[in-house]
Motif scaffolding. Structure first.
Motif, PDB file in Angstrom:
ATOM      1  N   ASN B  38     -42.343  34.072 -55.630  1.00  0.00           N
ATOM      2  CA  ASN B  38     -42.136  35.393 -55.035  1.00  0.00           C
ATOM      3  C   ASN B  38     -42.807  35.442 -53.671  1.00  0.00           C
ATOM      4  O   ASN B  38     -43.918  34.964 -53.503  1.00  0.00           O
ATOM      5  CB  ASN B  38     -42.743  36.481 -55.926  1.00  0.00           C
ATOM      6  N   GLY B  39     -42.109  36.028 -52.704  1.00  0.00           N
ATOM      7  CA  GLY B  39     -42.699  36.165 -51.383  1.00  0.00           C
ATOM      8  C   GLY B  39     -42.620  34.918 -50.533  1.00  0.00           C
ATOM      9  O   GLY B  39     -43.261  34.832 -49.489  1.00  0.00           O
ATOM     10  N   THR B  43     -35.293  35.770 -50.149  1.00  0.00           N
ATOM     11  CA  THR B  43     -34.428  36.927 -49.916  1.00  0.00           C
ATOM     12  C   THR B  43     -34.319  37.235 -48.425  1.00  0.00           C
ATOM     13  O   THR B  43     -33.252  37.616 -47.935  1.00  0.00           O
ATOM     14  CB  THR B  43     -34.954  38.143 -50.692  1.00  0.00           C
ATOM     15  N   GLU B  80     -30.758  40.438 -53.931  1.00  0.00           N
ATOM     16  CA  GLU B  80     -31.944  41.155 -54.391  1.00  0.00           C
ATOM     17  C   GLU B  80     -31.649  42.132 -55.530  1.00  0.00           C
ATOM     18  O   GLU B  80     -31.570  41.741 -56.668  1.00  0.00           O
ATOM     19  CB  GLU B  80     -32.588  41.890 -53.215  1.00  0.00           C
ATOM     20  N   GLU B 153     -31.380  35.595 -57.292  1.00  0.00           N
ATOM     21  CA  GLU B 153     -31.922  35.896 -58.610  1.00  0.00           C
ATOM     22  C   GLU B 153     -30.870  36.506 -59.541  1.00  0.00           C
ATOM     23  O   GLU B 153     -31.040  37.619 -60.031  1.00  0.00           O
ATOM     24  CB  GLU B 153     -33.094  36.898 -58.494  1.00  0.00           C
ATOM     25  N   ASN B 156     -31.868  37.972 -62.991  1.00  0.00           N
ATOM     26  CA  ASN B 156     -32.907  38.982 -62.998  1.00  0.00           C
ATOM     27  C   ASN B 156     -32.544  40.154 -63.911  1.00  0.00           C
ATOM     28  O   ASN B 156     -31.478  40.731 -63.783  1.00  0.00           O
ATOM     29  CB  ASN B 156     -33.058  39.506 -61.562  1.00  0.00           C
ATOM     30  N   HIS B 185     -36.713  31.992 -58.414  1.00  0.00           N
ATOM     31  CA  HIS B 185     -38.090  31.521 -58.586  1.00  0.00           C
ATOM     32  C   HIS B 185     -38.213  30.849 -59.953  1.00  0.00           C
ATOM     33  O   HIS B 185     -39.266  30.371 -60.317  1.00  0.00           O
ATOM     34  CB  HIS B 185     -39.080  32.678 -58.441  1.00  0.00           C
TER      35      HIS B 185
END
Lengths: 270, 300
Positions: B38-39, B43, B80, B153, B156, B185
């Motif tokens: 993440n981060g 995205t 996202e 993702e 998700n 991820h």
């Protein structure tokens, strides 16, 4: 552009809030005008006609009715503005503006079709003013008099510019600020209170430079028809002298809003 | 032909550098995994190539050409979070997607069936669960049968069945020759479906290429018997071409890729009187490789 409008239609045709706000727009303009007409016409009783005419003139008779309905209707321009704020901030809230772009709309397409909606809404309110004025003008006419019903219809054009400027201003706020509640709060605070106070204060202390403020500029396109007792012939003269400047300033503001919206939306992360 | 090529993309959010000069190319027909915690900028990167974010520097080409709005109409994208009009039904939302992309609305029912959302097609989006929203986003991406899919993702919020179905769907799409760019991820997601992988960490592209090359690794043979100590002693005589490690109840043998021969190991032990109760070939997991790669870079 027609294709883009069709996409916008798909977004709103099953949206109840849209129809409620649109119905309010459709009702508010004729209703407000007729209400005020009824109020001025009947408040003085059968024998008070003379007093009424002395005090108010005949604001709802041709040809003055075009100016009167235009001026009155500008008081409810916050309703179409509310509609535009809702439709625009919805896109930001649901992030559907991103999705529209991802799916293949260009940024300019996205923003310009919304501005066409502003234009259509300004047009719709103008048509409503036309209908209201035409209708009330005939109700108010004395059976015996001959009326020049289409004289002074240039006031409709002034109203159109005022409506465009007003709704476009709310659109600009929506694009820049994005959050529905904040936009509505700021819009009402500024248009109904902030600017009014600023104009009055500047009229007293700053050589009336409040007339250059965005909404006040287009407010001055149509002279208050009820001000017969308040406004002097000098005031009317002043309005006439300044009119061309006021009108061009109003148009310039609309173009400026459009330019800022496009520029801002093209350059920003969405 | 390269479907997407990204050249030296930079992106900052104020002082934070989200992407620091990322370059890679996605070949046609690839299932291209963009992997990172993440981060890491996944995205952001996809946002830039879909024109919702503006890069501070660098360039990207779609289908070998300068980016243009029309190109995005040919790409099915799930970026996202699912972004739809809350007050409209799933079907009405897809009608908007179809209208923007210039597809016939006739294909809507089919994609809704594909993601198992057909029964709820007339319910409002706001009544959907997280997994259903994700399915609708997937349906929107599939609309018009695009040859390129960008999926950020995609599993998700899905339940285990949904995750498995989505992975099967991705494999099916890949087998139809579609190019799929998949950000995730989840390491095993990438491991299970991707042909290529790019690994991002804090805005840096650590490595990218064919999965087999990036994740080139030892074969690990995991064995055990009722008496692991004896097994360990015996198996040392098997060959010199491996290293040995005890891992809990198992003995692990590390071979060069492609050199482990399970038949021989089994026969070798059996002939020496040891019956294996566990024999398994493990590829070194992407997870350990991923930590190796990202850890190595963060130390530098």
């Amino acid at each position: 552009m027609f294709h883009l409008l069709k996409i916008e239609w798909l977004k709103v045709k099953n949206y109840r809030t849209f129809w409620i706000l649109l119905a309010l727009v459709l009702i508010s303009i004729p209703a407000l005008n007729y209400m005020i007409f009824d109020l001025t016409d009947n408040s003085f009783g059968q024998n008070g006609k003379q007093v009424q005419r002395m005090l108010l003139g005949r604001p709802f008779s041709f040809p003055l009715v075009w100016q009167t309905t235009g001026w009155l209707s500008s008081l409810v321009l916050f309703i179409p503005s509310l509609l535009i704020i809702t439709l625009t901030t919805n896109e930001f809230t649901y992030k559907t503006h991103r999705q529209n772009i991802i799916n293949g709309l260009s940024r300019v397409q996205f923003i310009s079709v919304k501005m066409v909606e502003v234009l259509l809404l300004a047009l719709l309110t103008t048509i409503l003013v036309f209908i209201s004025a035409f209708w009330i003008g005939h109700v108010a006419a004395e059976p015996t008099e001959t009326v020049r019903q289409f004289a002074n219809t240039k006031q409709l054009g002034y109203f159109f510019v005022e409506a465009l400027s007003y709704i476009m201003f709310s659109f600009l706020l929506s694009v820049m600020i994005k959050r529905a509640g904040l936009v509505m709060g700021l819009f009402f605070l500024y248009s109904m209170i902030g600017e009014q106070i600023a104009v009055v204060v500047m009229m007293r202390f700053a050589n009336d430079i409040g007339r250059f403020l965005p909404l006040e500029t287009s407010d001055r396109l149509i002279l208050n028809p009820f001000s017969r007792l308040i406004s002097t012939p000098e005031a009317i003269k002043k309005w006439q002298n300044e009119f061309v400047f006021t009108f061009s300033r109003s148009i310039a503001y609309v173009l400026l809003y459009a330019f800022i919206c496009i520029w801002y939306f093209r350059k920003r992360d969405l | 032909m390269e479907i997407l090529s990204v050249q030296n993309i930079h992106k900052s959010y104020g002082a934070i550098k989200a992407l620091k000069g990322v370059s890679f190319a996605v070949p046609e027909g690839a299932v291209f995994g963009i992997l990172g915690p993440n981060g890491s900028g996944k995205t952001t990167l996809l946002g830039i190539v879909m024109n919702v974010l503006i890069a501070n520097g660098g360039n990207y080409l779609w289908f070998g050409q300068e980016a243009a709005d029309e190109q995005r109409k040919k790409i099915g994208t799930l970026l996202e979070t699912p972004n739809f009009y809350h007050y409209l039904s799933g079907k009405q939302n897809l009608a908007i997607t179809a209208a923007i992309q210039g597809h016939s609305p006739a294909g809507i029912d089919a994609v809704l069936q594909k993601v198992n959302l057909y029964e709820r097609r007339d319910s409002r989006f706001s009544t959907y669960s997280l997994g259903m929203k994700q399915r609708l986003a997937l349906a929107a991406a599939l609309l018009g049968d695009p040859s390129v899919l960008v999926l950020d993702e995609p599993t998700n919020g899905l339940d285990p069945v949904g995750i498995a179905e989505t992975r099967e769907l991705i494999k099916l799409l890949a087998s139809e020759g579609k190019t799929i760019i998949l950000a995730s991820h989840l390491l095993d997601e990438v491991e299970k479906v991707c042909t290529h992988v790019a690994i991002l960490q804090r805005g840096d592209l650590i490595t990218y290429g064919h999965v087999d090359e990036v994740l080139k690794n030892e074969d690990i043979v995991e064995i055990s018997a009722s008496d692991n100590d004896t097994l360990e002693r015996i198996i040392k005589e098997y060959s010199a071409q491996y290293t040995l490690k005890r891992d809990g109840n198992y003995v692990q043998l590390f071979f060069q890729p492609g050199t482990a021969n399970l038949d021989q190991i089994n026969r070798f032990c059996f002939e020496r009187g040891i019956v294996l109760n566990h024999l398994r070939l493990k590829k070194k997991s992407l997870e350990s490789k991923f930590f190796e790669l990202t850890h190595g870079s963060s130390v530098n």
